[in-house]
Design an enzyme around this catalytic site. Structure first.
Site, PDB file in Angstrom:
ATOM      1  N   ARG A  32      -5.024  15.850  -2.149  1.00 61.21           N
ATOM      2  CA  ARG A  32      -6.307  15.885  -1.438  1.00 61.21           C
ATOM      3  C   ARG A  32      -7.337  16.704  -2.219  1.00 61.21           C
ATOM      4  O   ARG A  32      -7.213  16.863  -3.425  1.00 61.21           O
ATOM      5  CB  ARG A  32      -6.065  16.426  -0.025  1.00 61.21           C
ATOM      6  CG  ARG A  32      -5.127  15.521   0.785  1.00 61.21           C
ATOM      7  CD  ARG A  32      -4.924  16.013   2.201  1.00 61.21           C
ATOM      8  NE  ARG A  32      -6.192  16.081   2.924  1.00 61.21           N
ATOM      9  CZ  ARG A  32      -6.335  16.662   4.119  1.00 61.21           C
ATOM     10  NH1 ARG A  32      -5.289  17.226   4.713  1.00 61.21           N
ATOM     11  NH2 ARG A  32      -7.513  16.682   4.715  1.00 61.21           N
ATOM     12  N   ARG A  36      -6.800  13.742  16.060  1.00 59.62           N
ATOM     13  CA  ARG A  36      -7.513  14.246  14.884  1.00 59.62           C
ATOM     14  C   ARG A  36      -7.154  13.402  13.655  1.00 59.62           C
ATOM     15  O   ARG A  36      -6.006  13.383  13.229  1.00 59.62           O
ATOM     16  CB  ARG A  36      -7.067  15.683  14.645  1.00 59.62           C
ATOM     17  CG  ARG A  36      -7.592  16.295  13.361  1.00 59.62           C
ATOM     18  CD  ARG A  36      -6.848  17.578  13.027  1.00 59.62           C
ATOM     19  NE  ARG A  36      -7.442  18.207  11.872  1.00 59.62           N
ATOM     20  CZ  ARG A  36      -6.850  19.125  11.118  1.00 59.62           C
ATOM     21  NH1 ARG A  36      -5.626  19.543  11.426  1.00 59.62           N
ATOM     22  NH2 ARG A  36      -7.453  19.632  10.079  1.00 59.62           N
ATOM     23  N   PRO A  57      -4.756  26.473  13.053  1.00 57.91           N
ATOM     24  CA  PRO A  57      -5.949  25.860  13.628  1.00 57.91           C
ATOM     25  C   PRO A  57      -5.992  24.338  13.526  1.00 57.91           C
ATOM     26  O   PRO A  57      -5.595  23.757  12.523  1.00 57.91           O
ATOM     27  CB  PRO A  57      -7.100  26.475  12.823  1.00 57.91           C
ATOM     28  CG  PRO A  57      -6.478  27.005  11.585  1.00 57.91           C
ATOM     29  CD  PRO A  57      -5.080  27.396  11.953  1.00 57.91           C
ATOM     30  N   ASN A  58      -6.457  23.763  14.612  1.00 56.73           N
ATOM     31  CA  ASN A  58      -6.719  22.321  14.747  1.00 56.73           C
ATOM     32  C   ASN A  58      -5.446  21.482  14.890  1.00 56.73           C
ATOM     33  O   ASN A  58      -5.539  20.276  15.135  1.00 56.73           O
ATOM     34  CB  ASN A  58      -7.582  21.792  13.584  1.00 56.73           C
ATOM     35  CG  ASN A  58      -8.936  22.467  13.543  1.00 56.73           C
ATOM     36  OD1 ASN A  58      -9.645  22.456  14.543  1.00 56.73           O
ATOM     37  ND2 ASN A  58      -9.286  23.086  12.445  1.00 56.73           N
ATOM     38  N   HIS A  91       3.278  21.070   5.706  1.00 59.53           N
ATOM     39  CA  HIS A  91       2.036  20.333   5.942  1.00 59.53           C
ATOM     40  C   HIS A  91       2.380  18.888   6.251  1.00 59.53           C
ATOM     41  O   HIS A  91       3.310  18.328   5.649  1.00 59.53           O
ATOM     42  CB  HIS A  91       1.127  20.381   4.707  1.00 59.53           C
ATOM     43  CG  HIS A  91       0.733  21.769   4.346  1.00 59.53           C
ATOM     44  ND1 HIS A  91      -0.202  22.487   5.053  1.00 59.53           N
ATOM     45  CD2 HIS A  91       1.197  22.601   3.387  1.00 59.53           C
ATOM     46  CE1 HIS A  91      -0.299  23.697   4.534  1.00 59.53           C
ATOM     47  NE2 HIS A  91       0.536  23.795   3.520  1.00 59.53           N
ATOM     48  N   GLU A 108       6.802  26.824   4.459  1.00 59.54           N
ATOM     49  CA  GLU A 108       5.428  26.336   4.642  1.00 59.54           C
ATOM     50  C   GLU A 108       5.482  24.817   4.777  1.00 59.54           C
ATOM     51  O   GLU A 108       6.090  24.153   3.934  1.00 59.54           O
ATOM     52  CB  GLU A 108       4.572  26.726   3.432  1.00 59.54           C
ATOM     53  CG  GLU A 108       3.161  26.151   3.494  1.00 59.54           C
ATOM     54  CD  GLU A 108       2.314  26.535   2.283  1.00 59.54           C
ATOM     55  OE1 GLU A 108       2.479  27.636   1.744  1.00 59.54           O
ATOM     56  OE2 GLU A 108       1.490  25.696   1.879  1.00 59.54           O
ATOM     57  N   TYR A 161      -3.262  12.209   9.560  1.00 59.59           N
ATOM     58  CA  TYR A 161      -2.212  13.069  10.125  1.00 59.59           C
ATOM     59  C   TYR A 161      -1.244  12.320  11.039  1.00 59.59           C
ATOM     60  O   TYR A 161      -0.300  12.922  11.545  1.00 59.59           O
ATOM     61  CB  TYR A 161      -2.855  14.235  10.892  1.00 59.59           C
ATOM     62  CG  TYR A 161      -3.643  15.173  10.005  1.00 59.59           C
ATOM     63  CD1 TYR A 161      -3.014  15.892   8.993  1.00 59.59           C
ATOM     64  CD2 TYR A 161      -5.024  15.332  10.164  1.00 59.59           C
ATOM     65  CE1 TYR A 161      -3.732  16.748   8.167  1.00 59.59           C
ATOM     66  CE2 TYR A 161      -5.755  16.183   9.344  1.00 59.59           C
ATOM     67  CZ  TYR A 161      -5.107  16.892   8.349  1.00 59.59           C
ATOM     68  OH  TYR A 161      -5.818  17.728   7.530  1.00 59.59           O
ATOM     69  N   ASN A 190       2.956  26.052   9.664  1.00 58.61           N
ATOM     70  CA  ASN A 190       1.833  25.248   9.185  1.00 58.61           C
ATOM     71  C   ASN A 190       0.582  26.020   9.554  1.00 58.61           C
ATOM     72  O   ASN A 190       0.152  26.003  10.711  1.00 58.61           O
ATOM     73  CB  ASN A 190       1.827  23.849   9.819  1.00 58.61           C
ATOM     74  CG  ASN A 190       0.718  22.973   9.232  1.00 58.61           C
ATOM     75  OD1 ASN A 190      -0.150  23.466   8.514  1.00 58.61           O
ATOM     76  ND2 ASN A 190       0.748  21.687   9.538  1.00 58.61           N
TER      77      ASN A 190
HETATM   78  C1  DQA Z   1      -2.661  20.688   6.950  1.00 58.81           C
HETATM   79  C2  DQA Z   1      -3.407  20.628   5.606  1.00 58.81           C
HETATM   80  C3  DQA Z   1      -4.570  21.626   5.598  1.00 58.81           C
HETATM   81  O1  DQA Z   1      -5.254  21.540   4.361  1.00 58.81           O
HETATM   82  C4  DQA Z   1      -5.536  21.306   6.707  1.00 58.81           C
HETATM   83  O2  DQA Z   1      -6.583  22.259   6.738  1.00 58.81           O
HETATM   84  C5  DQA Z   1      -4.873  21.188   8.035  1.00 58.81           C
HETATM   85  C6  DQA Z   1      -3.602  20.466   8.117  1.00 58.81           C
HETATM   86  C7  DQA Z   1      -1.542  19.636   7.035  1.00 58.81           C
HETATM   87  O3  DQA Z   1      -0.632  19.823   7.854  1.00 58.81           O
HETATM   88  O4  DQA Z   1      -1.574  18.627   6.330  1.00 58.81           O
HETATM   89  O5  DQA Z   1      -5.394  21.637   9.052  1.00 58.81           O
HETATM   90  O6  DQA Z   1      -2.053  21.975   7.071  1.00 58.81           O
END
Ligand code: DQA
Length: 139
Positions: free
Chosen positions: A106, A18, A10-11, A99, A97, A23, A73
């Site tokens: 964080r 964003r 998501p997102n 990020h 995994e 990011y 991710n």
């Molecule tokens: C993320 C880190 C997550 O905590 C966050 O909710 C994201 C992006 C990252 O790629 O840094 O949506 O996965």
């Protein structure tokens, strides 16, 4: 030829617009293009999937179960989705995994990944390069 599935949650479709200070300014399609180019150089072939919906991510992991590796991710689902964790456990493909941000630096709720214990490894904090490092590691 090795096949690697790249799955984003998501997102992550909003990358570029964003929170760019967190990011980066690169879009998801820009990152995917870099992954595809790097994969070609490594003799690998990638598929790309993004969804904001938990169940669709579960299905994408199941479908990619026979790949040589999965770069995942899961976005915020990382921190609480047992369904995604179970999907990772269910497939034989090794899962990396990733990020973009350094989640350990964080908010405290981001320090827990329910998925990490069933992944082959984790790469976090290197922006879009996290995906490229994961690709190299899996190949
Ligand atoms: C993320 C880190 C997550 O905590 C966050 O909710 C994201 C992006 C990252 O790629 O840094 O949506 O996965």
């Amino acid at each position: 030829m090795k096949t690697i599935a790249v799955i984003n949650g998501p997102n992550l479709n909003l990358l570029g617009e964003r929170e760019p200070e967190r990011y980066g300014g690169e879009t998801l399609s820009g990152i995917n293009a870099r992954i595809a180019a790097a994969a070609a150089g490594l003799g690998a072939d990638c598929t790309f999937f993004q969804s904001n919906v938990e169940g669709e991510i579960v299905t994408a992991i199941q479908r990619a179960g026979g790949a040589d590796g999965i770069i995942l991710n899961a976005g915020a689902y990382t921190h609480y989705s047992i369904a995604i964790r179970d999907a990772v456990s269910a497939v034989s493909a090794p899962v990396a995994e990733v990020h973009l941000s350094n989640v350990a630096a964080r908010e405290e709720f981001r320090h827990t990944s329910v998925i990490a214990p069933v992944c082959r490894g984790i790469i976090a904090g290197f922006g879009g390069d996290s995906y490229l490092l994961a690709l190299r590691a899996l190949v």
